[in-house]
Each structure stands twice: as structure tokens, then as C-alpha cells.
Design a protein around this motif. Structure first.
Motif, PDB file in Angstrom:
ATOM      1  N   UNK A   3      41.405  29.846  29.071  1.00  0.00           N
ATOM      2  CA  UNK A   3      41.670  30.413  30.398  1.00  0.00           C
ATOM      3  C   UNK A   3      40.494  31.251  30.858  1.00  0.00           C
ATOM      4  N   UNK A   4      39.962  30.944  32.018  1.00  0.00           N
ATOM      5  CA  UNK A   4      38.941  31.804  32.617  1.00  0.00           C
ATOM      6  C   UNK A   4      39.665  32.815  33.497  1.00  0.00           C
ATOM      7  N   UNK A   5      39.529  34.081  33.126  1.00  0.00           N
ATOM      8  CA  UNK A   5      40.235  35.143  33.854  1.00  0.00           C
ATOM      9  C   UNK A   5      39.256  35.906  34.734  1.00  0.00           C
ATOM     10  N   UNK A   6      39.448  35.774  36.034  1.00  0.00           N
ATOM     11  CA  UNK A   6      38.642  36.585  36.952  1.00  0.00           C
ATOM     12  C   UNK A   6      39.004  38.054  36.715  1.00  0.00           C
ATOM     13  N   UNK A   7      37.969  38.862  36.421  1.00  0.00           N
ATOM     14  CA  UNK A   7      38.183  40.283  36.132  1.00  0.00           C
ATOM     15  C   UNK A   7      37.684  41.087  37.323  1.00  0.00           C
ATOM     16  N   UNK A   8      38.615  41.701  38.031  1.00  0.00           N
ATOM     17  CA  UNK A   8      38.220  42.473  39.220  1.00  0.00           C
ATOM     18  C   UNK A   8      37.684  43.844  38.830  1.00  0.00           C
ATOM     19  N   UNK A   9      38.226  44.415  37.743  1.00  0.00           N
ATOM     20  CA  UNK A   9      37.787  45.743  37.292  1.00  0.00           C
ATOM     21  C   UNK A   9      38.392  46.003  35.908  1.00  0.00           C
ATOM     22  N   UNK A  10      37.899  47.059  35.251  1.00  0.00           N
ATOM     23  CA  UNK A  10      38.398  47.373  33.918  1.00  0.00           C
ATOM     24  C   UNK A  10      39.871  47.747  33.877  1.00  0.00           C
ATOM     25  N   UNK A  11      40.316  48.655  34.743  1.00  0.00           N
ATOM     26  CA  UNK A  11      41.732  49.061  34.676  1.00  0.00           C
ATOM     27  C   UNK A  11      42.693  47.880  34.811  1.00  0.00           C
TER      28      UNK A  11
END
Ligand code: SF4
Length: 176
Positions: A3-11
Motif C-alpha cells: 500500500x502506498x500511503x499518501x502522508x500529509x503530515x506526521x500527526x
């Protein structure tokens, strides 16, 4: 499942990544967030994303093509809801990356936030998946939002006060 997970930010990633890992997904993170302004804010959030991925033992692939002028022209200046275009731009780029990497599916950490337009996430993700021939998985992870706040505090990760673009910063502070 890869799964490629788009990471918008750390929290947002702090609780989203473990949720997917608990479901036996082989998670690779992907950062593409040209909507975050100004540049130093963008860097702070990217640092937080890196920290969370390191703790989770997840690779973070980074597309650092960052051009606020292009973002305003392509996203802020268009017709209709700005946020749907913004989410769509990021998910389209993520879908392209997922297809190129042979991933089974892609998703986004935006789905944990009660402040995001979830219908836009669902529809823009599905459209991007169709265009690039890779499945988009929408999960409503808003019930985990409080856990993400707890985890990011525990990890000492920077937590932003506005969504990302200069418009959202103005909307957040204009009354204060
Ligand atoms: S408020 Fe957030 S989702 Fe909407 S356009 Fe700005 S950065 Fe993108």
C-alpha cells in the motif's frame, strides 16, 4: 498487500500507519504536499512525517517538487471547490507513484482528519485510481483522530494549526 500511503503530515500519519500495519498492509509512505505554505512550514511538516515514518519502520518516498506559484495557478485560481482540487492533485500524484511502483493500492492519511472533506477524498481518490489503474482504498479513520493527537504529543512531533495553504492560514487567524 503493498500500500502506498499518501502522508500529509506526521500527526495524521502517526495513527494511520499503525492502523494499516495491523491489517497486514506493507506500507510505503509518500509525501507530496505542495499545498503547504510557506516553505518553512512545509519543511517542518515534512520533518514530522519523516520522524513518524522512522518510528513506524516505514520508508517515506518524497516528491519535493514544491512550487507555490504553480499551486496557486493550478489549484487556488480554478473554478469550484478549492479543497477538492487540492486533494485531487495530491491523490493523482500518489496514484501515479503507486502504479509505477507496482503497489496493490493507495490511500491517504488525510482520512483521519475531521477537518478534511471526506467526500472529496473518496471521489478524488477513486478518480485518480481509475486514471492510473490502481485501487484507491478509502477508510473513514476519523475515530482515530484523538489517538493521533495523543501519539504525536508523545513523539514530540510538530502539530500544525491550519490545514496548509495560505488561504487556510488566513481563515484560521483572520478573526484573531
Ligand atoms: S484548506 Fe487544505 S485542503 Fe483546502 S486547499 Fe488549502 S491546503 Fe488544500
Amino acid at each position: 498487500m503493498k500500500l502506498l500511503l499518501h502522508v500529509c503530515c506526521g500527526p495524521c500519519a502517526s495513527a494511520t500507519i499503525p492502523w494499516w500495519q495491523e491489517r497486514r498492509a506493507e506500507v510505503v509512505g509518500f509525501s507530496f504536499n505542495p499545498n503547504v505554505h510557506p516553505l518553512l512550514e512545509y519543511r517542518r511538516r515534512l520533518t514530522g512525517a519523516r520522524e513518524v515514518c522512522e518510528v513506524a519502520g516505514v520508508e517515506l518516498v518524497e516528491d519535493q517538487s514544491y512550487d507555490p506559484a504553480a499551486w496557486f495557478a493550478a489549484v487556488a485560481a480554478g473554478e469550484g471547490p478549492r479543497c477538492a482540487r487540492c486533494i485531487g492533485q495530491r491523490l493523482d500524484r500518489t496514484a501515479r507513484e503507486a502504479a509505477g511502483r507496482g503497489c496493490d493500492a493507495f490511500s491517504t492519511s488525510l482520512s483521519i482528519s475531521p477537518w478534511q472533506d471526506h467526500e472529496a477524498i473518496r471521489s478524488q481518490g477513486a478518480g485518480a485510481g481509475e486514471r492510473h489503474g490502481v485501487e484507491f482504498i478509502y477508510e473513514d479513520l476519523r475515530p482515530l483522530y484523538a489517538e493521533s493527537r495523543r501519539l504525536s504529543r508523545q513523539l514530540g512531533i510538530y502539530r500544525q494549526k491550519y490545514c496548509g495553504c495560505l488561504v487556510s492560514e488566513w481563515e484560521r487567524y483572520r478573526e484573531s
